[in-house]
Design an enzyme around this catalytic site. Sequence first.
Site, PDB file in Angstrom:
ATOM      1  CG  ASP A   1      40.672  41.118  29.130  1.00 39.05           C
ATOM      2  OD1 ASP A   1      41.063  41.306  30.299  1.00 39.05           O
ATOM      3  OD2 ASP A   1      40.013  40.119  28.788  1.00 39.05           O
ATOM      4  CB  VAL A   2      44.109  44.931  32.512  1.00 36.94           C
ATOM      5  CG1 VAL A   2      44.241  46.297  31.866  1.00 36.94           C
ATOM      6  CG2 VAL A   2      42.904  44.872  33.440  1.00 36.94           C
TER       7      VAL A   2
ATOM      8  CG  ASN B   1      39.611  51.361  39.236  1.00 40.36           C
ATOM      9  OD1 ASN B   1      39.107  51.479  40.359  1.00 40.36           O
ATOM     10  ND2 ASN B   1      38.862  51.260  38.143  1.00 40.36           N
TER      11      ASN B   1
ATOM     12  CE1 TYR C   1      36.147  42.407  44.466  1.00 43.84           C
ATOM     13  CE2 TYR C   1      36.023  42.417  46.865  1.00 43.84           C
ATOM     14  CZ  TYR C   1      36.126  43.108  45.671  1.00 43.84           C
ATOM     15  OH  TYR C   1      36.217  44.486  45.674  1.00 43.84           O
TER      16      TYR C   1
ATOM     17  CE  LYS D   1      39.513  43.914  44.767  1.00 45.00           C
ATOM     18  NZ  LYS D   1      40.006  44.912  43.793  1.00 45.00           N
TER      19      LYS D   1
HETATM   20  N1  NAD Z   1      32.357  49.934  44.922  1.00 42.55           N
HETATM   21  C1  NAD Z   1      32.832  49.478  46.049  1.00 42.55           C
HETATM   22  O1  NAD Z   1      32.136  49.530  47.097  1.00 42.55           O
HETATM   23  C2  NAD Z   1      34.211  48.892  46.136  1.00 42.55           C
HETATM   24  C3  NAD Z   1      34.691  48.525  47.392  1.00 42.55           C
HETATM   25  C4  NAD Z   1      35.953  47.979  47.496  1.00 42.55           C
HETATM   26  C5  NAD Z   1      36.748  47.847  46.375  1.00 42.55           C
HETATM   27  N2  NAD Z   1      36.286  48.213  45.155  1.00 42.55           N
HETATM   28  C6  NAD Z   1      37.173  48.035  44.002  1.00 42.55           C
HETATM   29  O2  NAD Z   1      37.196  49.209  43.227  1.00 42.55           O
HETATM   30  C7  NAD Z   1      37.586  48.876  41.897  1.00 42.55           C
HETATM   31  C8  NAD Z   1      36.649  49.604  40.927  1.00 42.55           C
HETATM   32  O3  NAD Z   1      35.330  49.077  41.073  1.00 42.55           O
HETATM   33  P1  NAD Z   1      34.022  49.995  41.040  1.00 42.55           P
HETATM   34  O4  NAD Z   1      33.372  49.860  42.344  1.00 42.55           O
HETATM   35  O5  NAD Z   1      34.364  51.341  40.531  1.00 42.55           O
HETATM   36  O6  NAD Z   1      33.095  49.171  40.023  1.00 42.55           O
HETATM   37  P2  NAD Z   1      32.942  49.267  38.447  1.00 42.55           P
HETATM   38  O7  NAD Z   1      32.341  47.964  38.048  1.00 42.55           O
HETATM   39  O8  NAD Z   1      32.266  50.524  38.070  1.00 42.55           O
HETATM   40  O9  NAD Z   1      34.452  49.380  37.922  1.00 42.55           O
HETATM   41  C9  NAD Z   1      35.246  48.308  37.516  1.00 42.55           C
HETATM   42  C10 NAD Z   1      35.766  48.634  36.135  1.00 42.55           C
HETATM   43  O10 NAD Z   1      36.723  47.634  35.740  1.00 42.55           O
HETATM   44  C11 NAD Z   1      36.476  47.340  34.384  1.00 42.55           C
HETATM   45  N3  NAD Z   1      37.035  46.025  34.049  1.00 42.55           N
HETATM   46  C12 NAD Z   1      36.582  44.820  34.463  1.00 42.55           C
HETATM   47  N4  NAD Z   1      37.331  43.846  33.909  1.00 42.55           N
HETATM   48  C13 NAD Z   1      38.264  44.461  33.136  1.00 42.55           C
HETATM   49  C14 NAD Z   1      39.313  43.985  32.325  1.00 42.55           C
HETATM   50  N5  NAD Z   1      39.549  42.672  32.182  1.00 42.55           N
HETATM   51  N6  NAD Z   1      40.088  44.887  31.672  1.00 42.55           N
HETATM   52  C15 NAD Z   1      39.844  46.211  31.796  1.00 42.55           C
HETATM   53  N7  NAD Z   1      38.872  46.718  32.570  1.00 42.55           N
HETATM   54  C16 NAD Z   1      38.084  45.848  33.226  1.00 42.55           C
HETATM   55  C17 NAD Z   1      34.965  47.392  34.242  1.00 42.55           C
HETATM   56  O11 NAD Z   1      34.552  47.493  32.895  1.00 42.55           O
HETATM   57  C18 NAD Z   1      34.641  48.625  35.080  1.00 42.55           C
HETATM   58  O12 NAD Z   1      34.703  49.802  34.299  1.00 42.55           O
HETATM   59  C19 NAD Z   1      37.529  47.352  41.794  1.00 42.55           C
HETATM   60  O13 NAD Z   1      38.845  46.835  41.831  1.00 42.55           O
HETATM   61  C20 NAD Z   1      36.752  46.942  43.035  1.00 42.55           C
HETATM   62  O14 NAD Z   1      37.106  45.657  43.483  1.00 42.55           O
HETATM   63  C21 NAD Z   1      35.019  48.729  45.008  1.00 42.55           C
END
Ligand code: NAD
Length: 255
Positions: free
Chosen positions: A64-65, A91, A157, A161
């Site tokens: 858990d990061v 990420n 959120y 960011k």
């Molecule tokens: N999908 C989009 O449209 C979008 C847009 C802008 C930014 N983002 C950013 O991209 C990044 C990845 O998100 P995604 O869209 O791939 O969604 P996602 O939910 O598939 O990925 C997020 C990952 O982070 C992991 N995670 C959450 N809390 C954690 C913790 N405490 N320790 C370790 N891992 C943890 C989750 O288990 C998941 O695998 C995020 O930072 C999100 O804010 C996504």
Amino acid sequence: MRRLQGHTAIVTGAGSGIGQGIAKRFAAEGANIVINYIAPLEGAQSTLHMVEAAGSQGLIVKADVSKPNEIERLINQAWAGFGSVNILINNAGIGFEPAFLEAKEEDFYRVIDVNLKAPFFVTQAFARKLSAEKKPGRVVNISSIHEDIVLPGHTSYCASKGGLRMLMRNLAVELAALGITVNNIAPGAIDTPMSRPLLENKPRRDTLLTQLPLNRIGTTEDVAALALFLASDEASYVTGATYYIDGGLSAYYNE
Ligand SMILES: NC(=O)c1ccc[n+]([C@@H]2O[C@H](COP(=O)([O-])OP(=O)(O)OC[C@H]3O[C@@H](n4cnc5c(N)ncnc54)[C@H](O)[C@@H]3O)[C@@H](O)[C@H]2O)c1
């Protein structure tokens, strides 16, 4: 030529979505991958299969990061597994939060701890190792267009960011003397588990498409291609900047 041959990357939250896409692409370019996840294990295992199918090595580390003691373990296991690491992809992130008027202290910190505190302490632990070894490195944070653009209903959120934007800019300057570059990627709407509730809602998806000059939802492959550039040797003079990858959404944004 494989662009990350001989490199090793830690990708946090690599069991799904953008993190999984980056792990897969980096592995195809020759990098060893430390696959961090929190849950479920199946996601991390499918990332490992992708990494190995690409001919690279992967190491799954559950951590858990948002917890500094688990970050120490992640970094130590990464170094123990591969000898050294030179790329960090911050990420892991979470999106859900209650409406502002209902939010409690723990709701706020849940988002801040994963989206902002984690990149601070994972980068610190990573940079300490590189500093001790006198080796250069790359840090790429997956931020969001909402590091700058307002999104009503998602104040924690957006604050997380927005904070990540300044964290990146500060650390780009502080870590430059160590040869560590720090940049942000700011995705718009990317098809992942996080965005699926929005994208599976047809009226909302259709409205979103009218705001997208390139008229399509982004893919994890799109984001991985940008991350690859920022993590590669070709980006050695790139630091302290946010790179938008949003199909033109932020240039044409209207609520
Ligand atoms: N999908 C989009 O449209 C979008 C847009 C802008 C930014 N983002 C950013 O991209 C990044 C990845 O998100 P995604 O869209 O791939 O969604 P996602 O939910 O598939 O990925 C997020 C990952 O982070 C992991 N995670 C959450 N809390 C954690 C913790 N405490 N320790 C370790 N891992 C943890 C989750 O288990 C998941 O695998 C995020 O930072 C999100 O804010 C996504």
